[in-house]
Write a protein that holds these residues in place. Structure first.
Motif, mmCIF file in Angstrom:
data_model
loop_
_atom_site.group_PDB
_atom_site.id
_atom_site.type_symbol
_atom_site.label_atom_id
_atom_site.label_comp_id
_atom_site.label_asym_id
_atom_site.label_seq_id
_atom_site.Cartn_x
_atom_site.Cartn_y
_atom_site.Cartn_z
ATOM 1 N N GLY A 93 2.986 4.175 38.891
ATOM 2 C CA GLY A 93 3.472 4.976 39.980
ATOM 3 C C GLY A 93 2.663 6.246 40.317
ATOM 4 O O GLY A 93 1.499 6.383 39.861
ATOM 5 N N SER A 94 3.080 6.988 41.484
ATOM 6 C CA SER A 94 2.342 8.067 41.824
ATOM 7 C C SER A 94 2.291 9.182 40.975
ATOM 8 O O SER A 94 3.367 9.133 39.823
ATOM 9 N N SER A 95 1.588 10.344 40.828
ATOM 10 C CA SER A 95 1.753 11.479 40.007
ATOM 11 C C SER A 95 3.431 12.039 40.312
ATOM 12 O O SER A 95 3.646 12.542 39.136
ATOM 13 N N PRO A 112 3.288 17.130 39.438
ATOM 14 C CA PRO A 112 2.682 16.113 39.933
ATOM 15 C C PRO A 112 1.052 16.651 40.369
ATOM 16 O O PRO A 112 0.850 17.671 41.076
ATOM 17 N N GLY A 113 -0.052 15.996 39.928
ATOM 18 C CA GLY A 113 -1.409 16.396 40.360
ATOM 19 C C GLY A 113 -1.634 16.487 41.941
ATOM 20 O O GLY A 113 -2.388 17.027 42.420
ATOM 21 N N SER A 114 -0.767 15.287 42.646
ATOM 22 C CA SER A 114 -1.030 15.324 44.044
ATOM 23 C C SER A 114 -0.676 16.761 44.750
ATOM 24 O O SER A 114 -1.106 16.762 45.797
ATOM 25 N N ALA A 115 0.037 17.362 44.193
ATOM 26 C CA ALA A 115 0.599 18.754 44.719
ATOM 27 C C ALA A 115 -0.772 19.553 45.032
ATOM 28 O O ALA A 115 -0.427 20.506 45.797
ATOM 29 N N GLU A 119 -7.221 14.646 45.196
ATOM 30 C CA GLU A 119 -8.052 14.293 44.209
ATOM 31 C C GLU A 119 -7.265 14.478 42.849
ATOM 32 O O GLU A 119 -7.739 13.966 41.770
ATOM 33 N N GLY A 120 -6.056 15.201 42.785
ATOM 34 C CA GLY A 120 -5.232 15.028 41.795
ATOM 35 C C GLY A 120 -4.260 14.175 41.532
ATOM 36 O O GLY A 120 -3.625 14.239 40.544
ATOM 37 N N GLU A 121 -4.372 13.086 42.254
ATOM 38 C CA GLU A 121 -3.169 12.025 42.227
ATOM 39 C C GLU A 121 -3.089 11.408 40.914
ATOM 40 O O GLU A 121 -2.194 10.994 40.609
ATOM 41 N N ARG A 125 0.178 18.254 35.749
ATOM 42 C CA ARG A 125 -0.391 19.555 35.411
ATOM 43 C C ARG A 125 0.730 20.326 34.355
ATOM 44 O O ARG A 125 1.901 20.059 34.852
ATOM 45 N N ILE A 126 0.789 20.845 33.437
ATOM 46 C CA ILE A 126 1.545 21.530 32.664
ATOM 47 C C ILE A 126 1.388 22.926 32.428
ATOM 48 O O ILE A 126 -0.085 23.553 32.041
#
Length: 157
Positions: A93-95, A112-115, A119-121, A125-126
């Protein structure tokens, strides 16, 4: 001061006018309590900052070492922030869907990286601006779950 959006910019000589225009609308009207907090931080904050840096470094190292040990996770060790980007191979699924899945299944919140742009999809991130004990707890919840996902060859990482 993170969250309160107060701070300053150091810029190359000759760019003062440009930065003054850029900052005007971001800093005009900073609440008086934030201004007073900034003054206190500048006057007395060195010990607190040193403590925060050490705490974040310890939590970062806990998360990086734990996630790097997994064959299906690629980790990027940050040097100047308190966020860790990592890629989990085998999550579907999506990030955003992956972040929700991890929250639901492990009770660990990740972004989610997409935020952070297209390119982060593939990434999550934590935040490691937490006590080292909380980083250890997050890792104790994440690792068993992530181990259940398909591993990838080191070359594919």
């Amino acid at each position: 001061m993170t969250g309160w959006r107060a701070g300053w910019v150091v810029c190359p000589s000759g760019m003062e006018t440009l930065f003054a225009r850029l900052c005007q609308y971001n800093t005009t009207g900073v609440a008086p309590f934030v201004q007073r907090a900034c003054q206190v931080a500048l006057d007395t904050g060195d010990d607190f900052i040193a403590h925060q840096i050490a705490r974040c470094r310890a939590s970062r190292d806990i998360l990086v070492q734990g996630l790097e040990a997994l064959d299906n996770v690629t980790v990027f060790t940050p040097q100047g922030t308190f966020y860790l980007f990592f890629k989990v191979h085998g999550l579907r699924g999506s990030s955003l869907e992956r972040a929700v899945q991890l929250l639901r299944d492990t009770k660990v919140g990740v972004a989610p990286g997409s935020a952070f742009g297209p390119e982060g999809e593939d990434y999550l991130r934590i935040c490691f601006a937490i006590a080292p004990a909380l980083a250890e707890e997050a890792l104790a919840r994440l690792v068993p779950y992530l181990r259940t996902l398909p591993a990838v060859a080191a070359a594919a990482r």
